[in-house]
Write an enzyme that holds these catalytic residues in place. Structure first.
Site, PDB file in Angstrom:
ATOM      1  N   LYS A   3       5.777  22.023 -10.715  1.00  0.00           N
ATOM      2  CA  LYS A   3       7.143  21.741 -11.188  1.00  0.00           C
ATOM      3  C   LYS A   3       7.215  22.001 -12.692  1.00  0.00           C
ATOM      4  CE  LYS A   3      10.323  17.869 -11.813  1.00  0.00           C
ATOM      5  NZ  LYS A   3      10.570  16.434 -11.628  1.00  0.00           N
TER       6      LYS A   3
ATOM      7  N   VAL B 108       2.140 -10.129   5.296  1.00  0.00           N
ATOM      8  CA  VAL B 108       2.160 -11.382   4.537  1.00  0.00           C
ATOM      9  C   VAL B 108       3.383 -12.186   4.976  1.00  0.00           C
ATOM     10  CG1 VAL B 108       2.255 -12.413   2.231  1.00  0.00           C
ATOM     11  CG2 VAL B 108       1.077 -10.223   2.578  1.00  0.00           C
TER      12      VAL B 108
ATOM     13  N   ALA C 155       2.641   2.848  -5.237  1.00  0.00           N
ATOM     14  CA  ALA C 155       2.353   1.892  -6.316  1.00  0.00           C
ATOM     15  C   ALA C 155       1.041   1.159  -6.043  1.00  0.00           C
ATOM     16  CB  ALA C 155       3.492   0.896  -6.452  1.00  0.00           C
TER      17      ALA C 155
ATOM     18  N   GLY D   8       0.816  -1.216   0.000  1.00  0.00           N
ATOM     19  CA  GLY D   8       0.000   0.000   0.000  1.00  0.00           C
ATOM     20  C   GLY D   8       0.849   1.266   0.000  1.00  0.00           C
TER      21      GLY D   8
HETATM   22  C1  LIG Z   1      15.749   7.818  -2.608  1.00  0.00           C
HETATM   23  C2  LIG Z   1      14.543   7.720  -3.465  1.00  0.00           C
HETATM   24  C3  LIG Z   1      13.982   8.875  -4.008  1.00  0.00           C
HETATM   25  C4  LIG Z   1      12.874   8.783  -4.853  1.00  0.00           C
HETATM   26  N1  LIG Z   1      12.369   9.916  -5.446  1.00  0.00           N
HETATM   27  C5  LIG Z   1      11.389   9.801  -6.379  1.00  0.00           C
HETATM   28  C6  LIG Z   1      10.879  10.929  -7.059  1.00  0.00           C
HETATM   29  O1  LIG Z   1      11.238  12.063  -6.794  1.00  0.00           O
HETATM   30  N2  LIG Z   1       9.935  10.721  -8.005  1.00  0.00           N
HETATM   31  C7  LIG Z   1       9.460   9.484  -8.318  1.00  0.00           C
HETATM   32  O2  LIG Z   1       8.646   9.352  -9.225  1.00  0.00           O
HETATM   33  N3  LIG Z   1       9.880   8.413  -7.630  1.00  0.00           N
HETATM   34  C8  LIG Z   1      10.828   8.533  -6.686  1.00  0.00           C
HETATM   35  N4  LIG Z   1      11.245   7.440  -6.006  1.00  0.00           N
HETATM   36  C9  LIG Z   1      10.543   6.164  -6.191  1.00  0.00           C
HETATM   37  C10 LIG Z   1       9.238   6.186  -5.389  1.00  0.00           C
HETATM   38  O3  LIG Z   1       9.517   6.425  -4.031  1.00  0.00           O
HETATM   39  C11 LIG Z   1       8.501   4.863  -5.533  1.00  0.00           C
HETATM   40  O4  LIG Z   1       8.368   4.550  -6.885  1.00  0.00           O
HETATM   41  C12 LIG Z   1       7.119   4.958  -4.938  1.00  0.00           C
HETATM   42  O5  LIG Z   1       7.150   5.454  -3.633  1.00  0.00           O
HETATM   43  C13 LIG Z   1       6.426   3.625  -4.953  1.00  0.00           C
HETATM   44  O6  LIG Z   1       6.970   2.771  -4.002  1.00  0.00           O
HETATM   45  P1  LIG Z   1       6.264   1.370  -3.802  1.00  0.00           P
HETATM   46  O7  LIG Z   1       4.822   1.597  -3.541  1.00  0.00           O
HETATM   47  O8  LIG Z   1       6.639   0.494  -4.932  1.00  0.00           O
HETATM   48  O9  LIG Z   1       6.987   0.794  -2.504  1.00  0.00           O
HETATM   49  P2  LIG Z   1       6.762   1.141  -0.949  1.00  0.00           P
HETATM   50  O10 LIG Z   1       6.414   2.540  -0.710  1.00  0.00           O
HETATM   51  O11 LIG Z   1       7.959   0.594  -0.239  1.00  0.00           O
HETATM   52  O12 LIG Z   1       5.502   0.270  -0.542  1.00  0.00           O
HETATM   53  C14 LIG Z   1       5.605  -1.111  -0.318  1.00  0.00           C
HETATM   54  C15 LIG Z   1       4.340  -1.576   0.367  1.00  0.00           C
HETATM   55  O13 LIG Z   1       4.380  -2.977   0.519  1.00  0.00           O
HETATM   56  C16 LIG Z   1       4.060  -3.303   1.847  1.00  0.00           C
HETATM   57  N5  LIG Z   1       4.677  -4.580   2.210  1.00  0.00           N
HETATM   58  C17 LIG Z   1       5.968  -4.961   2.028  1.00  0.00           C
HETATM   59  N6  LIG Z   1       6.153  -6.199   2.528  1.00  0.00           N
HETATM   60  C18 LIG Z   1       4.953  -6.597   3.006  1.00  0.00           C
HETATM   61  C19 LIG Z   1       4.483  -7.765   3.659  1.00  0.00           C
HETATM   62  N7  LIG Z   1       5.284  -8.787   3.945  1.00  0.00           N
HETATM   63  N8  LIG Z   1       3.189  -7.818   4.038  1.00  0.00           N
HETATM   64  C20 LIG Z   1       2.327  -6.801   3.803  1.00  0.00           C
HETATM   65  N9  LIG Z   1       2.713  -5.666   3.181  1.00  0.00           N
HETATM   66  C21 LIG Z   1       4.008  -5.569   2.805  1.00  0.00           C
HETATM   67  C22 LIG Z   1       4.588  -2.136   2.662  1.00  0.00           C
HETATM   68  O14 LIG Z   1       3.998  -2.073   3.933  1.00  0.00           O
HETATM   69  C23 LIG Z   1       4.138  -0.988   1.755  1.00  0.00           C
HETATM   70  O15 LIG Z   1       2.784  -0.702   1.980  1.00  0.00           O
HETATM   71  C24 LIG Z   1      12.312   7.514  -5.121  1.00  0.00           C
HETATM   72  C25 LIG Z   1      12.840   6.368  -4.525  1.00  0.00           C
HETATM   73  C26 LIG Z   1      13.949   6.456  -3.712  1.00  0.00           C
HETATM   74  C27 LIG Z   1      14.507   5.210  -3.100  1.00  0.00           C
END
Ligand SMILES: Cc1cc2nc3c(=O)[nH]c(=O)nc-3n(C[C@H](O)[C@H](O)[C@H](O)COP(=O)(O)OP(=O)(O)OC[C@H]3O[C@@H](n4cnc5c(N)ncnc54)[C@H](O)[C@@H]3O)c2cc1C
Length: 513
Positions: A79, A186, A17, A14
């Site tokens: 931006k 999970v 993405a 959550g």
């Molecule tokens: C340093 C840095 C800077 C960034 N800056 C930018 C930017 O300026 N612009 C941009 O477009 N993107 C940027 N990004 C990328 C952006 O942060 C991500 O693409 C975006 O936040 C999506 O992340 P996510 O949802 O894939 O992962 P996360 O935010 O990590 O979410 C993962 C989810 O999975 C859940 N989860 C994991 N394991 C389990 C489990 N076992 N059981 C239940 N739930 C679980 C977590 O609780 C969480 O809800 C940056 C990334 C980094 C590392």
């Protein structure tokens, strides 16, 4: 044999993405597909990702989201592009604007005219011909004009926002339309013994969530796509050596810029993202060339205002999953890959992953072909973006630190080398096919990084230089005039989309990994 669309989808994760995917799917299926999102508050989200690129406006429009409401609820700002400081050499900066530089003249691209004028002694920097930069430098903002005859129509824009508030905003949207949220960690992924397809996930408290199709949005954990399905990862660290980041918010200073700033540092680069209530900062660096303590100190020494929290450390490996759709699992977000945030492409990759998924929506029948197409298109998109990001590093003339010596000497992908060679020789930008970054983007970064072509479009030599000079100086005049009525960024926000204090406070309480 007719097939029916998948009836139950499970999204694991959550973060941005997960909630972007949930919102888009429930919207596209008009609430008629069962969508369950499982997330763990105890694990939290990565909690960065606050700068975007213009296509996000299309994502919001497809969900029927009102812009001012959106910016207000996410404490956002506008931006117009990215300022790159010290990238090609120390003391030099350039702007990568959203939009074009001026407009073509007499059927020849403006930059060819500029190259010729430059050879004749005109020293006007190329940035000056960008309307986005003119507005950005003046600290202004108003949306572009829809009238394509006007220079005010030649720029585009995106948003900065509070990433936690963004997730909450989309969660409200998705839940209101029927997405079921399940809280829990999970601990096990159940697979069919014969096909290997994922059948269900098991939570820590013993609950079982089954589904026909699963979307892995678990971020760097890659719980389904990697830990369960062992899909494999293509590592691009040799081209993009930054593999760590340290991030910290700070109090806003007076300079509420309508753009992101990226400043090259000794072992990487620092971002500055101004929001309404704070400024986001981070130092993306390579662990080969510095250590976490030095990186943290570098970041803290270069803030606009007082740090508002303890610095947070993040690790990543640049690259991509070998397959993005594997069996009945699609990876979206950081679970799919990561190319470092230099051009704010990650949230966009989520958006385009969702668009592709909807275009190839799985059915109860054989999905092998849909998966193949999804993977083909996604690989292409990743590789073109990868090349664009590498360009910023490879085309540096800095030799004052190990990182910069490494990247300026490293071998680069053939696709990128070919593109640079063309530009260097003729000023032409060639493209292998559809890609996210278009000619104006490549142009801004190639010229910004000091790749100056040896020639220009030969057709120019059949045209009148006098007319061209008149056109270039006329363009600058029109742009200056167009700046007059543009309000300041702050005034625009105060008038249309000022954030409520409660929103800001709520976002601050959320847990990050
Ligand atoms: C340093 C840095 C800077 C960034 N800056 C930018 C930017 O300026 N612009 C941009 O477009 N993107 C940027 N990004 C990328 C952006 O942060 C991500 O693409 C975006 O936040 C999506 O992340 P996510 O949802 O894939 O992962 P996360 O935010 O990590 O979410 C993962 C989810 O999975 C859940 N989860 C994991 N394991 C389990 C489990 N076992 N059981 C239940 N739930 C679980 C977590 O609780 C969480 O809800 C940056 C990334 C980094 C590392």
């Amino acid at each position: 044999m007719p097939t029916s669309p998948v009836q139950k989808l499970v999204i694991v994760g959550g973060g941005s993405a997960g909630w972007m995917t949930a919102a888009a799917i429930i919207n596209a299926t008009q609430g008629n597909c069962q969508v369950e999102l499982v997330e763990s508050e105890a694990i939290g989200v990565v909690g960065v990702g606050e700068a975007t690129i213009p296509p996000i406006k299309l994502f919001n429009q497809s969900l029927g989201i009102d812009e001012n409401h959106f910016v207000r609820e996410t404490s956002g700002s506008f931006k117009l592009g990215i300022e790159f400081v010290d990238w090609s050499r120390k003391g030099h900066s350039y702007f990568h604007p959203f939009g074009t530089h001026g407009a073509d003249f007499d059927r020849v691209s403006l930059h060819h005219w500029w190259l010729k004028a430059r050879a004749d002694g005109d020293e006007t920097p190329f940035d000056e011909y960008s309307m986005a930069w003119q507005i950005a430098r003046a600290g202004g903002f108003s949306p572009p004009s829809p009238d394509k005859r006007l220079v005010q129509s030649t720029f585009d824009y995106a948003y900065h926002f509070d990433t936690i508030a963004y997730g909450q905003f989309l969660r409200r949207y998705a839940e209101a339309r029927g997405v079921k949220r399940t809280e829990g960690k999970v601990v096990e992924v159940e697979q069919d013994a014969e096909s290997g397809d994922v059948q269900a996930i098991k939570l820590e408290d013993g609950r079982r969530v089954d589904g026909e199709f699963f979307i892995d949005c678990t971020g760097f954990f890659g719980l389904l796509i990697e830990q369960a399905l062992n899909t494999g990862y293509e590592d691009w660290t040799h081209w993009l050596p930054c593999d760590r980041a340290v991030a910290v918010p700070c109090g806003s200073a007076g300079d509420f810029t309508p753009y992101t700033r990226s400043t090259a540092r000794e072992a990487g680069w620092q971002w500055r993202i101004p929001l309404q209530h704070r400024t986001g900062n981070g130092y993306v660096y390579s662990s080969q060339f510095t250590d976490p303590d030095t990186a943290t100190q570098t970041l803290l020494d270069n803030l606009d205002g007082e740090a508002l929290a303890e610095p947070r450390h993040l690790r990543f490996v640049t690259g991509r999953r070998r397959k993005f759709w594997n069996r009945n699992v699609v990876a979206i977000g950081l679970s799919a890959g990561f190319m470092e945030p230099l051009e704010s492409t990650s949230l966009h990759l989520i958006q385009s992953g969702i668009t592709r998924f909807l275009a190839l929506f799985p059915t109860s029948g054989d999905t092998t072909l849909a998966a193949r197409e999804f993977n083909r298109l996604t690989v292409e998109e990743y590789e073109r973006i990868r090349d664009f990001i590498i360009l910023h590093y490879t085309a540096t003339t800095r030799d004052d630190a190990e990182l910069w010596r490494y990247v300026s000497a490293m071998e680069i992908p053939d696709t990128l080398a070919y593109k640079i060679e063309h530009f260097r020789q003729s000023g032409r930008i060639i493209s292998e096919g559809p890609e996210l970054f278009l000619n104006p983007n490549w142009l801004a970064v190639m010229l910004g990084q000091d790749i100056v072509p040896e020639g220009w479009d030969p057709l120019l030599d059949f045209r009148s230089s006098v007319e061209a000079k008149r056109h270039l100086s006329g363009l600058l005049r029109v742009m200056k005039d167009a700046l007059g009525p543009v309000p300041t960024h702050q005034a625009y926000i105060d008038r249309f989309c000022k954030a409520e204090a409660w929103n800001v406070a709520l976002a601050a309480q959320c847990r990050r990994i």
